[in-house]
Design a protein around this motif. Structure first.
Motif, PDB file in Angstrom:
ATOM      1  N   LEU A 106       0.811  -1.249   0.012  1.00 20.33           N
ATOM      2  CA  LEU A 106      -0.198  -0.054   0.057  1.00 20.33           C
ATOM      3  C   LEU A 106       0.858   1.315   0.117  1.00 20.33           C
ATOM      4  O   LEU A 106       0.551   2.230  -0.637  1.00 20.33           O
ATOM      5  N   GLU A 107       2.135   1.390   0.734  1.00 21.82           N
ATOM      6  CA  GLU A 107       2.883   2.501   0.860  1.00 21.82           C
ATOM      7  C   GLU A 107       3.323   2.757  -0.450  1.00 21.82           C
ATOM      8  O   GLU A 107       3.395   4.017  -0.765  1.00 21.82           O
ATOM      9  N   PHE A 108       3.762   1.740  -1.209  1.00 20.24           N
ATOM     10  CA  PHE A 108       4.344   1.906  -2.720  1.00 20.24           C
ATOM     11  C   PHE A 108       3.243   1.914  -3.849  1.00 20.24           C
ATOM     12  O   PHE A 108       3.835   1.967  -5.074  1.00 20.24           O
ATOM     13  N   ASN A 109       2.108   1.557  -3.201  1.00 18.99           N
ATOM     14  CA  ASN A 109       1.179   1.246  -4.345  1.00 18.99           C
ATOM     15  C   ASN A 109       1.524   0.402  -5.308  1.00 18.99           C
ATOM     16  O   ASN A 109       1.341   0.453  -6.621  1.00 18.99           O
ATOM     17  N   LYS A 110       2.323  -0.720  -5.081  1.00 21.90           N
ATOM     18  CA  LYS A 110       2.927  -1.731  -5.881  1.00 21.90           C
ATOM     19  C   LYS A 110       2.645  -3.096  -5.261  1.00 21.90           C
ATOM     20  O   LYS A 110       2.427  -3.277  -3.961  1.00 21.90           O
ATOM     21  N   GLU A 139      21.500  -9.506   3.354  1.00 22.73           N
ATOM     22  CA  GLU A 139      20.645  -8.622   4.134  1.00 22.73           C
ATOM     23  C   GLU A 139      20.322  -7.404   3.543  1.00 22.73           C
ATOM     24  O   GLU A 139      19.451  -6.630   4.081  1.00 22.73           O
ATOM     25  N   ASN A 140      20.542  -7.466   2.240  1.00 20.66           N
ATOM     26  CA  ASN A 140      19.905  -6.291   1.551  1.00 20.66           C
ATOM     27  C   ASN A 140      18.641  -6.781   0.573  1.00 20.66           C
ATOM     28  O   ASN A 140      18.901  -7.359  -0.481  1.00 20.66           O
ATOM     29  N   LEU A 141      17.525  -6.363   0.846  1.00 18.54           N
ATOM     30  CA  LEU A 141      16.496  -6.674  -0.090  1.00 18.54           C
ATOM     31  C   LEU A 141      16.324  -6.137  -1.171  1.00 18.54           C
ATOM     32  O   LEU A 141      15.716  -6.727  -2.122  1.00 18.54           O
ATOM     33  N   THR A 150      13.606   0.640  -6.061  1.00 17.89           N
ATOM     34  CA  THR A 150      14.841   1.334  -6.034  1.00 17.89           C
ATOM     35  C   THR A 150      15.709   0.793  -4.682  1.00 17.89           C
ATOM     36  O   THR A 150      14.708   0.275  -3.921  1.00 17.89           O
ATOM     37  N   GLN A 151      16.727   1.347  -4.483  1.00 17.24           N
ATOM     38  CA  GLN A 151      17.398   0.917  -3.250  1.00 17.24           C
ATOM     39  C   GLN A 151      16.693   1.463  -1.989  1.00 17.24           C
ATOM     40  O   GLN A 151      16.526   0.832  -0.869  1.00 17.24           O
ATOM     41  N   ASP A 152      16.312   2.844  -2.167  1.00 17.01           N
ATOM     42  CA  ASP A 152      15.628   3.365  -0.923  1.00 17.01           C
ATOM     43  C   ASP A 152      14.301   2.776  -0.841  1.00 17.01           C
ATOM     44  O   ASP A 152      13.828   2.511   0.352  1.00 17.01           O
ATOM     45  N   ARG A 156      12.939   0.805   2.718  1.00 20.11           N
ATOM     46  CA  ARG A 156      11.665   1.061   3.234  1.00 20.11           C
ATOM     47  C   ARG A 156      10.959  -0.368   3.604  1.00 20.11           C
ATOM     48  O   ARG A 156      10.289  -0.477   4.485  1.00 20.11           O
ATOM     49  N   VAL A 157      10.702  -1.022   2.487  1.00 19.75           N
ATOM     50  CA  VAL A 157      10.168  -2.294   2.630  1.00 19.75           C
ATOM     51  C   VAL A 157      10.620  -3.123   3.540  1.00 19.75           C
ATOM     52  O   VAL A 157       9.939  -3.799   4.354  1.00 19.75           O
TER      53      VAL A 157
END
Length: 192
Positions: A106-110, A139-141, A150-152, A156-157
């Protein structure tokens, strides 16, 4: 020795506190292992029941399996990706539907489900695992979600869902890669 002589009792030395602590610790470890095995067996029985149920649509079966894994084992999220050989793409067939996964979508509408990744995308770790047929931990999604996030956004996810590590396994049937499974956990795992 005659019948009138008594055999002195065998006296064991007293158990020390250290020995008692060691025995207690070992029993705790064994009980924990047994509990983990019981959980695994119960999950396998549940997955077996899902597969043998009347549901024949592969996406529904995969969805039920990932949800069962998250519910029963306590992982943060699980995804099953299937390989489309014609398009040379890995498609997210099923992604566990938890409150936190839904919040991230929901936060990213994806939506995570249905995302397709080119098997030759060298930046995507899931594609690399499928090609190499080797488990990998990150350890990096972003390694899992690139190029869709994106990386950011990936960071956040990862924060929203509470993912510390992602473990990626190739799915191989009869020596042929059919996809991959990604298990997201809340603790750091050993990296390869």
């Amino acid at each position: 020795m005659n019948d009138n002589q008594k055999v002195p009792p065998v006296v064991s030395p007293p158990v020390t506190k250290t020995e008692l602590e060691h025995v207690t610790e070992e029993m705790y470890k064994k009980n924990k292992e047994l509990a983990e095995r019981n959980t695994t067996l119960a999950l396998l029985r549940k997955i077996d029941a899902i597969i043998l149920s009347s549901v024949t649509e592969i996406q529904q079966v995969a969805q039920q399996v990932v949800n069962a894994i998250v519910d029963d084992v306590g992982f943060k999220a699980v995804a099953i990706l299937i390989l489309d050989k014609k398009e040379n793409m890995l498609e997210r067939l099923a992604v566990s539907q938890t409150e936190l996964v839904n919040k991230a979508e929901l936060e990213f509408n994806k939506t995570f489900q249905g995302l397709k990744t080119n098997l030759n995308d060298s930046q995507n770790l899931v594609a690399a695992v499928a090609l190499r047929r080797e488990k990998h931990v990150t350890e990096n999604l972003f390694d899992v979600l690139t190029p869709h996030f994106t990386q950011d956004e990936s960071k956040r996810v990862q924060e929203i869902i509470g993912i510390a590590s992602s473990i990626i396994y190739p799915l191989v049937v009869r020596n042929e890669v059919i996809g991959a499974m990604v298990i997201h956990v809340g603790e750091k795992e050993e990296t390869l």
